[in-house]
Scaffold this motif. Structure first.
Motif, PDB file in Angstrom:
ATOM      1  N   ILE A  11       0.665  -1.510   0.147  1.00 45.04           N
ATOM      2  CA  ILE A  11      -0.011   0.029  -0.126  1.00 45.04           C
ATOM      3  C   ILE A  11       0.711   1.283   0.012  1.00 45.04           C
ATOM      4  CG2 ILE A  11      -2.137  -1.171   1.103  1.00 45.04           C
ATOM      5  CD1 ILE A  11      -1.314   0.192   3.787  1.00 45.04           C
ATOM      6  N   PRO A  14       1.461   4.898  -4.402  1.00 46.03           N
ATOM      7  CA  PRO A  14       0.096   5.420  -4.717  1.00 46.03           C
ATOM      8  C   PRO A  14      -0.699   4.607  -5.866  1.00 46.03           C
ATOM      9  CG  PRO A  14       1.825   6.691  -5.417  1.00 46.03           C
ATOM     10  CD  PRO A  14       2.517   5.620  -4.643  1.00 46.03           C
ATOM     11  N   ARG A  17      -2.457   1.874  -4.260  1.00 52.41           N
ATOM     12  CA  ARG A  17      -3.613   2.379  -3.280  1.00 52.41           C
ATOM     13  C   ARG A  17      -4.775   2.758  -4.386  1.00 52.41           C
ATOM     14  NH1 ARG A  17       0.376   5.050  -0.442  1.00 52.41           N
ATOM     15  NH2 ARG A  17      -0.454   7.071  -1.262  1.00 52.41           N
ATOM     16  N   LEU A  20      -6.541  -0.300  -5.426  1.00 50.83           N
ATOM     17  CA  LEU A  20      -7.323  -0.955  -4.278  1.00 50.83           C
ATOM     18  C   LEU A  20      -8.723   0.028  -4.251  1.00 50.83           C
ATOM     19  CD1 LEU A  20      -4.956  -1.632  -1.395  1.00 50.83           C
ATOM     20  CD2 LEU A  20      -6.019  -3.369  -3.020  1.00 50.83           C
TER      21      LEU A  20
ATOM     22  N   MET B   1      -0.596  13.286   0.435  1.00 49.46           N
ATOM     23  CA  MET B   1      -0.328  12.193  -0.291  1.00 49.46           C
ATOM     24  C   MET B   1       1.070  11.774  -0.547  1.00 49.46           C
ATOM     25  SD  MET B   1      -1.627  10.089  -2.689  1.00 49.46           S
ATOM     26  CE  MET B   1      -1.855   9.406  -4.329  1.00 49.46           C
ATOM     27  N   ASN B   5       2.748   8.064   1.224  1.00 50.39           N
ATOM     28  CA  ASN B   5       3.774   7.153   0.797  1.00 50.39           C
ATOM     29  C   ASN B   5       5.135   7.192   1.460  1.00 50.39           C
ATOM     30  OD1 ASN B   5       2.017   7.171  -1.551  1.00 50.39           O
ATOM     31  ND2 ASN B   5       3.285   8.674  -2.878  1.00 50.39           N
ATOM     32  N   LEU B   8       4.169   5.353   4.943  1.00 48.80           N
ATOM     33  CA  LEU B   8       3.862   3.997   4.729  1.00 48.80           C
ATOM     34  C   LEU B   8       5.137   3.259   4.430  1.00 48.80           C
ATOM     35  CD1 LEU B   8       0.314   4.007   2.738  1.00 48.80           C
ATOM     36  CD2 LEU B   8       0.855   2.888   4.906  1.00 48.80           C
ATOM     37  N   TRP B  81      -6.487   6.697   6.031  1.00 45.16           N
ATOM     38  CA  TRP B  81      -6.640   5.873   4.952  1.00 45.16           C
ATOM     39  C   TRP B  81      -7.227   4.631   5.086  1.00 45.16           C
ATOM     40  CZ3 TRP B  81      -4.733   1.216   3.213  1.00 45.16           C
ATOM     41  CH2 TRP B  81      -4.869   0.997   1.743  1.00 45.16           C
ATOM     42  N   TYR B  85     -11.464   1.356   4.802  1.00 45.08           N
ATOM     43  CA  TYR B  85     -11.552  -0.187   4.274  1.00 45.08           C
ATOM     44  C   TYR B  85     -12.053  -0.967   5.337  1.00 45.08           C
ATOM     45  CZ  TYR B  85      -9.040   1.328   0.044  1.00 45.08           C
ATOM     46  OH  TYR B  85      -8.766   1.805  -1.140  1.00 45.08           O
TER      47      TYR B  85
END
Lengths: 108, 108
Positions: A11, A14, A17, A20, B1, B5, B8, B81, B85
């Motif tokens: 993930i 970008p 993501r 997904l 954004m 990245n 993560l 983020w 989900y």
């Protein structure tokens, strides 16, 4: 543990993501996934392999069609991991709030 | 954004997650961070640079001592983020539960 590494790595890109996000709204063919992105089918395939390795997608073969389906469960590992750290930004916000409450009290 | 990245990517390595876990319990010197791990100071320094790039740590210089402090805020991006989900695994659990409820009902 190993799976958390794989999921976080999957993930962290970008494009993955974005894929997904697309798949969370329903299964799609590889060509359909590639369409809205400025990516070659080859690049999309590579991203799908990474997502598949992390257990985030599943390939469903229906006759000659390959559908890619989203699998959300591995993201639970991310949610659980980050949950412990939530105390830190809420603590921070509490201190921030206390600061303004104290400031307000000091005013006549 | 871009920061998501970086965050993560930073947390995708188990050693960096271990370092964050250590620092979440209080600031530490680089040597103290390296101690419990089977890692060279050089390897720890590299990991710290990645964490610093993601805004997850802060260096505090006190005289000749360098203390590394944890910063939790960037992890909010991860939490936000992944939050979207959560519906997918809770939906999945709901279906699972419905299945067993229906099964129980069928029994005399």
């Amino acid at each position: 543990m190993d799976n958390l590494n794989a999921v976080l790595d999957a993930i962290s890109h970008p494009s993955r993501r974005a894929i997904l996000d697309r798949l969370s709204r329903g299964p799609a063919r590889v060509t359909e996934i590639a369409e809205p992105f400025d990516m070659s089918l080859n690049a999309v395939s590579k991203h799908l392999k990474v997502l598949e390795g992390a257990g985030l997608i599943h390939r469903e073969v229906q006759g000659r069609e390959h559908f890619i389906e989203f699998r959300g469960e591995p993201l639970r590992l991310v949610s659980s991991w980050v949950h412990y750290y939530e105390q830190f930004w809420s603590q921070h916000l509490d201190r921030f709030e206390d600061h303004f409450k104290a400031k307000r009290k000091r005013k006549p």
